[in-house]
Motif scaffolding. Structure first.
Motif, PDB file in Angstrom:
ATOM      1  N   ASP A  72       1.145  -1.404   0.142  1.00 55.47           N
ATOM      2  CA  ASP A  72      -0.205   0.327   0.072  1.00 55.47           C
ATOM      3  C   ASP A  72       0.803   0.876  -0.282  1.00 55.47           C
ATOM      4  O   ASP A  72       1.980   1.240   0.361  1.00 55.47           O
ATOM      5  CB  ASP A  72      -0.521  -0.007   1.547  1.00 55.47           C
ATOM      6  N   CYS A 122       2.340   5.708   9.053  1.00 55.20           N
ATOM      7  CA  CYS A 122       1.868   4.678   9.374  1.00 55.20           C
ATOM      8  C   CYS A 122       2.837   3.448   8.671  1.00 55.20           C
ATOM      9  O   CYS A 122       2.794   2.206   8.647  1.00 55.20           O
ATOM     10  CB  CYS A 122       0.905   4.005   8.734  1.00 55.20           C
ATOM     11  N   HIS A 171       3.951   3.255   5.451  1.00 55.11           N
ATOM     12  CA  HIS A 171       3.636   3.367   3.926  1.00 55.11           C
ATOM     13  C   HIS A 171       4.650   4.100   2.603  1.00 55.11           C
ATOM     14  O   HIS A 171       4.592   2.465   1.724  1.00 55.11           O
ATOM     15  CB  HIS A 171       2.185   3.409   3.074  1.00 55.11           C
ATOM     16  N   GLU A 210      -5.465   2.626   1.255  1.00 53.45           N
ATOM     17  CA  GLU A 210      -5.602   1.337   2.543  1.00 53.45           C
ATOM     18  C   GLU A 210      -6.249   2.009   3.048  1.00 53.45           C
ATOM     19  O   GLU A 210      -7.069   1.732   3.997  1.00 53.45           O
ATOM     20  CB  GLU A 210      -4.764   0.987   2.345  1.00 53.45           C
ATOM     21  N   GLU A 211      -5.916   3.515   3.865  1.00 52.96           N
ATOM     22  CA  GLU A 211      -6.373   4.438   4.775  1.00 52.96           C
ATOM     23  C   GLU A 211      -7.861   4.394   5.050  1.00 52.96           C
ATOM     24  O   GLU A 211      -8.542   4.912   3.671  1.00 52.96           O
ATOM     25  CB  GLU A 211      -5.350   5.602   5.236  1.00 52.96           C
ATOM     26  N   HIS A 237       3.169  -5.557   6.687  1.00 48.94           N
ATOM     27  CA  HIS A 237       3.198  -4.655   7.380  1.00 48.94           C
ATOM     28  C   HIS A 237       3.863  -4.308   7.808  1.00 48.94           C
ATOM     29  O   HIS A 237       4.913  -5.039   8.851  1.00 48.94           O
ATOM     30  CB  HIS A 237       2.073  -3.784   7.859  1.00 48.94           C
ATOM     31  N   PHE A 248       3.543  -2.742  14.098  1.00 48.41           N
ATOM     32  CA  PHE A 248       1.812  -2.737  14.747  1.00 48.41           C
ATOM     33  C   PHE A 248       2.277  -4.354  15.384  1.00 48.41           C
ATOM     34  O   PHE A 248       3.250  -3.490  16.467  1.00 48.41           O
ATOM     35  CB  PHE A 248       0.866  -3.517  13.566  1.00 48.41           C
TER      36      PHE A 248
HETATM   37 ZN   LIG Z   1      -0.406   1.133   7.248  1.00 52.28          ZN
END
Ligand SMILES: [Zn+2]
Length: 435
Positions: free
Chosen positions: A116, A148, A150, A183-184, A208, A211
């Motif tokens: 993403d 995030c 990306h 994606e968000e 990802h 996380f």
């Molecule tokens: Zn993300």
């Protein structure tokens, strides 16, 4: 071969950091990834990939939460000023960003890798304790930030693409690299699924940074129990009137929205699993002495399974309609985003784990973990699984400066090369000629 892969990844490590810092400086939120896509296409062409973008990979009717035409135009202009190819940007008109690249290596499985590429709607902090600012690669776009990771995902996608292209003679089948927009807010995957991007895919891998993989060297090979979710905006429209002289002539949209908000939180739980609902935004009214003719609520539902989420959405729609009827106002319900539930295939996670064992960066390899959140990779994964394919979603550990979606977010860039090597080794195990 083991050493050779490691060496070819090492050779591009500096370049990976440059890609990441370039993407970080020019963050683009959902459906405005014009510059990001343009840069990615430029590199992919250089490495001999066949490229698809625009309507070939984005089904317009399935795009969710698309910004206004005027905003898109502004972002297209900005992208060109910031170095995007003007011709490519024009071809992405309407927000049809993202790109799918394919390397045809003859007969064999279709293996897809998904990355993403969108950013968040966050103003990046500009203080010296924040490395991107200190080292001059923080966001140049107001109220947009890669918070995030990306920017790292797009980078890992590029690195993976470059190395795989250089090993084409060792591969079989088709390698499809999906750079997904939006994606968000879980807005982008559905449009790609509806355009048929994963219809013939046998294996799909996604992942990802961070996380639940919190430290350098952590790797979670499979993520399970993605929650299904739906994002709704509801617009109530009534009629204004003088609150003192003629209140009986008004139709009160604020009260309809308030009634809806309270009762949405009273939806009965579902016996088959966890569900959630949240009304997160409430805006209404015009002035103290006016019967409020307008109201907006933004809400989301979640479910342990898609069936549970659909139950929550159906109940939410019923309650919103009933509240509108009670106050004699109209309501419009807009679906702004959504994705299905999903779970990884553990036999594919085993292949990822085996690949990671050859990579010194990964020192703590965990087989699987529950997610408890939503990611629209789940929509791609469950589509592949429904067609008889398999896939997994991994989490790459990297030390972070702050949590995801925080204006101080940053991550240890060593994870970029490790992520590339993990993808390359996994693809070789699934589609390598030596298998
Ligand atoms: Zn993300």
């Amino acid at each position: 071969m083991s050493v050779a892969i490691n060496e070819s990844v090492k050779k591009i490590e500096d370049k990976l950091i440059q890609y990441r810092r370039d993407f970080h400086q020019y963050p683009e939120p959902a459906w405005t990834e014009f510059r990001t896509t343009s840069k990615i296409i430029h590199y992919l062409k250089e490495w001999g990939y066949s490229i698809k973008f625009n309507s070939d990979i984005i089904a317009e009717e399935a795009m969710m939460g698309v910004p206004s035409e005027a905003h898109l135009e502004k972002c297209m202009q900005r992208a060109i000023e910031q170095g995007a190819d003007p011709e490519l940007v024009q071809l992405m008109k309407g927000g049809k960003t993202g790109v799918v690249a394919e390397l045809d290596c003859g007969p064999g499985p279709v293996i897809a890798l998904r990355f993403d590429i969108d950013s968040n709607d966050i103003q990046e902090v500009e203080t010296d304790d924040h490395r991107p600012y200190r080292e001059h690669f923080s966001s140049k776009n107001p109220k947009a930030m890669h918070a995030c990771g990306h920017d790292g995902h797009a980078t890992i996608g590029l690195g993976t693409a470059e190395i795989l292209a250089s090993m084409k003679d060792q591969l079989s089948g088709k390698i499809r690299i999906i750079f997904q927009p939006g994606e968000e807010g879980v807005r982008g995957a559905r449009a790609m699924v509806e355009a048929g991007v994963v219809d013939d895919v046998d294996y799909i891998i996604g992942g990802h940074i961070g996380f639940k993989a919190e430290n350098n060297g952590d790797l979670i090979c499979a993520t399970n129990k993605f929650l299904a979710t739906t994002k709704l905006d509801v617009i109530f429209t009534g009629k204004p009137a003088h609150a003192g002289a003629a209140p009986q002539e008004g139709k009160n949209a604020l009260l309809a929205a308030a009634s809806a908000a309270l009762n949405l939180h009273a939806i009965s739980r579902h016996g088959e699993g966890a569900s959630r609902i949240n009304v997160g935004v409430f805006e209404a009214g015009q002035g103290r002495n006016i019967i409020p003719p307008n109201a907006l609520i933004k809400l989301e539902t979640r479910g342990e399974s898609s069936t549970i989420d659909q139950y929550m959405v159906a109940e939410a729609k019923r309650i919103v309609q009933a509240a509108a009827t009670m106050y004699d106002v109209t309501c419009e319900i807009k679906v702004m985003g959504g994705t299905s539930s999903g779970t990884s295939d553990l036999d594919i996670a085993d292949i990822v784990a085996e690949s990671a064992q050859a990579i010194p960066y990964f020192t703590n390899i965990v087989k699987s973990m529950d997610f408890g959140a939503a990611e629209d990779f789940a929509h791609l994964l469950s589509t592949v699984q429904e067609n008889g394919g398999k896939g997994t979603y991994y989490m790459l550990g990297a030390k972070r400066a702050a949590g995801h979606h925080d204006d101080h977010f940053d991550f240890n860039e060593e994870v970029l090369a490790a992520g590339v090597e993990l993808n390359v080794r996994t693809v070789l195990k699934v589609a390598g000629k030596a298998q």
